[in-house]
Write an enzyme that holds these catalytic residues in place. Structure first.
Site, PDB file in Angstrom:
ATOM      1  N   HIS A  11     -22.700  -1.444   5.353  1.00 17.31           N
ATOM      2  CA  HIS A  11     -23.484  -2.379   4.544  1.00 17.31           C
ATOM      3  C   HIS A  11     -24.870  -2.648   5.127  1.00 17.31           C
ATOM      4  CE1 HIS A  11     -22.018  -5.552   7.295  1.00 17.31           C
ATOM      5  NE2 HIS A  11     -23.011  -6.296   6.853  1.00 17.31           N
ATOM      6  N   PHE A  15       0.823  -1.216   0.000  1.00 18.25           N
ATOM      7  CA  PHE A  15       0.000   0.000   0.000  1.00 18.25           C
ATOM      8  C   PHE A  15       0.856   1.264   0.000  1.00 18.25           C
ATOM      9  CE2 PHE A  15      -2.818  -3.084   2.427  1.00 18.25           C
ATOM     10  CZ  PHE A  15      -3.441  -3.518   1.267  1.00 18.25           C
ATOM     11  N   LYS A  66     -16.067   0.694   6.458  1.00 13.58           N
ATOM     12  CA  LYS A  66     -16.069   1.117   7.844  1.00 13.58           C
ATOM     13  C   LYS A  66     -15.015   0.323   8.616  1.00 13.58           C
ATOM     14  CE  LYS A  66     -17.916  -1.597  10.573  1.00 13.58           C
ATOM     15  NZ  LYS A  66     -17.406  -2.961  10.420  1.00 13.58           N
ATOM     16  N   LYS A 109     -29.161  -3.523   3.350  1.00 19.31           N
ATOM     17  CA  LYS A 109     -30.041  -4.669   3.634  1.00 19.31           C
ATOM     18  C   LYS A 109     -31.494  -4.264   3.369  1.00 19.31           C
ATOM     19  CE  LYS A 109     -27.067  -6.648   7.276  1.00 19.31           C
ATOM     20  NZ  LYS A 109     -26.717  -7.988   6.866  1.00 19.31           N
ATOM     21  N   HIS A 114     -23.165   0.353  12.339  1.00 17.78           N
ATOM     22  CA  HIS A 114     -24.373  -0.403  11.972  1.00 17.78           C
ATOM     23  C   HIS A 114     -25.545  -0.139  12.934  1.00 17.78           C
ATOM     24  CE1 HIS A 114     -21.719  -2.339   9.278  1.00 17.78           C
ATOM     25  NE2 HIS A 114     -21.323  -3.326  10.048  1.00 17.78           N
ATOM     26  N   GLU A 134     -24.290 -12.348  17.119  1.00 19.44           N
ATOM     27  CA  GLU A 134     -23.583 -13.188  16.145  1.00 19.44           C
ATOM     28  C   GLU A 134     -23.093 -14.448  16.837  1.00 19.44           C
ATOM     29  OE1 GLU A 134     -21.166 -10.871  13.013  1.00 19.44           O
ATOM     30  OE2 GLU A 134     -20.916  -9.753  14.862  1.00 19.44           O
TER      31      GLU A 134
HETATM   32  C1  BG6 Z   1     -19.079  -6.212   9.705  1.00 18.43           C
HETATM   33  C2  BG6 Z   1     -18.244  -6.432  10.930  1.00 18.43           C
HETATM   34  O1  BG6 Z   1     -19.183  -4.846   9.419  1.00 18.43           O
HETATM   35  O2  BG6 Z   1     -20.367  -6.753   9.916  1.00 18.43           O
HETATM   36  C3  BG6 Z   1     -18.181  -7.896  11.284  1.00 18.43           C
HETATM   37  O3  BG6 Z   1     -16.936  -5.932  10.713  1.00 18.43           O
HETATM   38  C4  BG6 Z   1     -19.560  -8.472  11.400  1.00 18.43           C
HETATM   39  O4  BG6 Z   1     -17.482  -8.085  12.503  1.00 18.43           O
HETATM   40  C5  BG6 Z   1     -20.381  -8.149  10.161  1.00 18.43           C
HETATM   41  O5  BG6 Z   1     -19.461  -9.884  11.558  1.00 18.43           O
HETATM   42  C6  BG6 Z   1     -21.815  -8.560  10.353  1.00 18.43           C
HETATM   43  O6  BG6 Z   1     -22.485  -8.401   9.129  1.00 18.43           O
HETATM   44  P1  BG6 Z   1     -23.835  -9.179   8.832  1.00 18.43           P
HETATM   45  O7  BG6 Z   1     -24.283  -8.644   7.522  1.00 18.43           O
HETATM   46  O8  BG6 Z   1     -23.481 -10.626   8.810  1.00 18.43           O
HETATM   47  O9  BG6 Z   1     -24.748  -8.822   9.950  1.00 18.43           O
END
Ligand code: BG6
Length: 516
Positions: A204, A101, A174, A208, A266, A242
């Site tokens: 992200h 990089f 992020k 969704k 998030h 999770e």
């Molecule tokens: C990411 C995190 O942004 O989101 C991860 O860095 C996490 O740690 C993931 O597991 C969870 O994404 P999702 O879409 O599976 O809820």
């Protein structure tokens, strides 16, 4: 009733482009980006003239990279069987470029390589640079892209954003910064080297379907719109649970922790969409303005006395998830054996606005919990005439927005039991995306990658939002860093529902967490 979902329509033909992923040997590329590109290839939604170049430090042949990515798609993709034709269509356009990089020569060779791609794949000089590296590399990469004229801001040429000319866009993963100070530094680097309209800050969760649906639930339904206030709502719980641990991301997670990884971005997006005032329009700018209002009105952590401090943290020890023994966080690769990094956070948030004064928002996010489940549970107050129902204790109405898995919305409400008495019991109505729409919602990254290619920034976060969120959380991060007295880790067993301190946090308000 079944409602077949219409095929996705894109306003314009997908323009040609070359996508360069910096950090292509990392977890995100394997888990999310390649499966998303493969799905787009399956649905014929990638531009006809397209190529994807993975850029990373390790030395690797194109063919080895392709093989690894095929394995990633099989492992993390949401289709049981690999569609060989769709994979081959993508594989033909997939390349690997070895580079550091911070090495000028590697950017020079990347530039040459991209010229070859333009000739071979007719990508017309359109570039999408995806920064999927550890955040500490972002500034370095941005500066080198500029230095080697891989990115030329539009003031210095006809336009980097126009549809007529070729364009360059930069996607920033992020977390955007490590705290308030570093987020401002990163933004300064962006201001100095790029133009804001070409920057796509990814969260992200905004891609969704179920998260986008929060606005529809709130603003397209009179029954919900009219009771979305402190007069009707007792409390809200937002859960991001999770079952996975940190996998191969020990290095990253040791620098990040759960608050930075999941909550600051998030979960705050979920909270903002749920609580913002109705925007004047559904333009991205109006929505961002309302979200910032929410963040600015959250009661700061500094205003709480230690006895009622509304934030607790946890870290998992060894345990069993789904019957399988798993390591504790401190035993994971690249994690310090005495690490104080949190893998679990629970918070109580109060929003000081006329709509929400006094309504507690309980947030919890954890790794290696008993199951994967992200949802929002809105508990309504009991009705004024509740006593009418004799000795029967009425339960509170409950609206559950299931973000994932089992995407859907459930409403629990009281209903009369058939018979002569006035007995009432809670009953449940349940809407499920898959059974109603008979299709799987597209993965968040599919939608977001398409939007980047099309130049639509609606679902991307603005700098002001990110800064407002860091303003809230930086003092908490500093407190946790300077006072580790509450970090007696590990304090929850992998496969459990989290640490006891999280139960105490909510129990002190006379409430409890919903079971996972
Ligand atoms: C990411 C995190 O942004 O989101 C991860 O860095 C996490 O740690 C993931 O597991 C969870 O994404 P999702 O879409 O599976 O809820």
């Amino acid at each position: 009733m079944m409602f077949p979902i219409p095929p996705r329509e894109f306003p314009n033909e997908m323009p040609p482009c070359a996508l360069v992923i910096f950090g292509a040997t990392g977890d995100l590329t394997a888990r999310k980006l390649l499966p998303a590109l493969y799905n787009l290839s399956r649905e014929n939604q990638l531009p006809d003239r397209f190529a994807c170049i993975g850029y990373a430090r390790r030395s690797k042949e194109h063919k080895d990279f392709r093989l690894e990515m095929q394995e990633a798609v099989s492992m993390y993709g949401n289709h049981k069987e690999l569609d060989v034709h769709a994979w081959e269509r993508l594989e033909r356009r997939l390349f690997y470029h070895q580079g550091f990089f911070d090495e000028d020569k590697d950017y020079v060779s990347l530039k040459d390589f991209l010229k070859r791609i333009d000739t071979e794949f007719l990508t017309e000089g359109n570039r999408l640079f995806y920064l999927s590296t550890p955040p500490s590399n972002f500034q370095e990469i941005i500066q080198r892209l500029r230095k080697h004229e891989l990115f030329i801001p539009h003031e210095e040429r006809n336009s980097c954003c126009s549809k007529k000319d070729s364009w360059t866009r930069v996607i920033i993963e992020k977390p955007f910064g490590h705290d308030l100070k570093t987020a401002k530094e990163l933004q300064k680097c962006i201001d100095d080297n790029l133009c804001e309209t070409c920057v796509y800050r990814i969260d992200h969760y905004l891609g969704k379907e179920t998260v986008q649906n929060i606005q529809s639930i709130r603003f397209a339904n009179k029954i919900f719109e009219s009771c979305w206030t402190k007069e009707c709502i007792d409390n809200v719980q937002i859960t991001v649970s999770e079952s996975i641990g940190i996998g191969t991301r020990g290095n990253f997670f040791e620098q990040s922790g759960m608050l930075r990884d999941m909550v600051q971005n998030h979960m705050m997006q979920l909270l903002c969409l749920l609580t913002m005032e109705p925007p004047t329009s559904f333009s991205s700018e109006s929505i961002k303005k309302e979200k910032i209002q929410v963040l600015d009105n959250i009661v700061p952590f500094s205003e709480f006395a230690p006895s009622v401090f509304p934030a607790v943290r946890g870290q998992y020890g060894p345990g069993k998830v789904g019957g399988v023994s798993v390591k504790g966080y401190r035993q994971e690769d690249f994690v310090a054996p005495d690490s104080l990094v949190e893998t679990y956070v629970a918070l109580k948030i109060l929003i000081d606005t006329p709509r929400w004064q006094g309504v507690p928002f309980y947030l919890r996010a954890g790794k290696r919990l008993e199951k994967r489940c992200t949802d929002i549970a809105i508990t309504f107050k009991k009705p004024i005439h509740g006593d009418f129902f004799a000795k029967e204790r009425l339960e509170n109405d409950l609206l559950i927005i299931r973000i994932q898995p089992d995407e859907g919305v459930a409403l629990k409400f009281n209903c009369k039991v058939p018979g002569v008495s006035n007995l009432v019991r809670p009953v449940k109505m349940d809407f499920r995306y898959d059974s109603y729409f008979k299709t799987q919602a597209p993965e968040a990254y599919e939608r977001l990658l398409c939007d980047c290619i099309l130049g639509d920034r609606t679902l991307f976060t603005g700098n002001d939002e990110v800064i407002a969120s860091w303003k809230l959380f930086t003092p908490l991060l500093e407190k946790w860093m300077t006072d580790p007295s509450d970090a007696v880790f590990p304090n929850y067993v992998a496969g459990s529902s989290g640490p006891r301190c999280a139960d105490s946090l909510i129990r002190s308000d006379g409430r409890s967490w919903r079971s996972l």
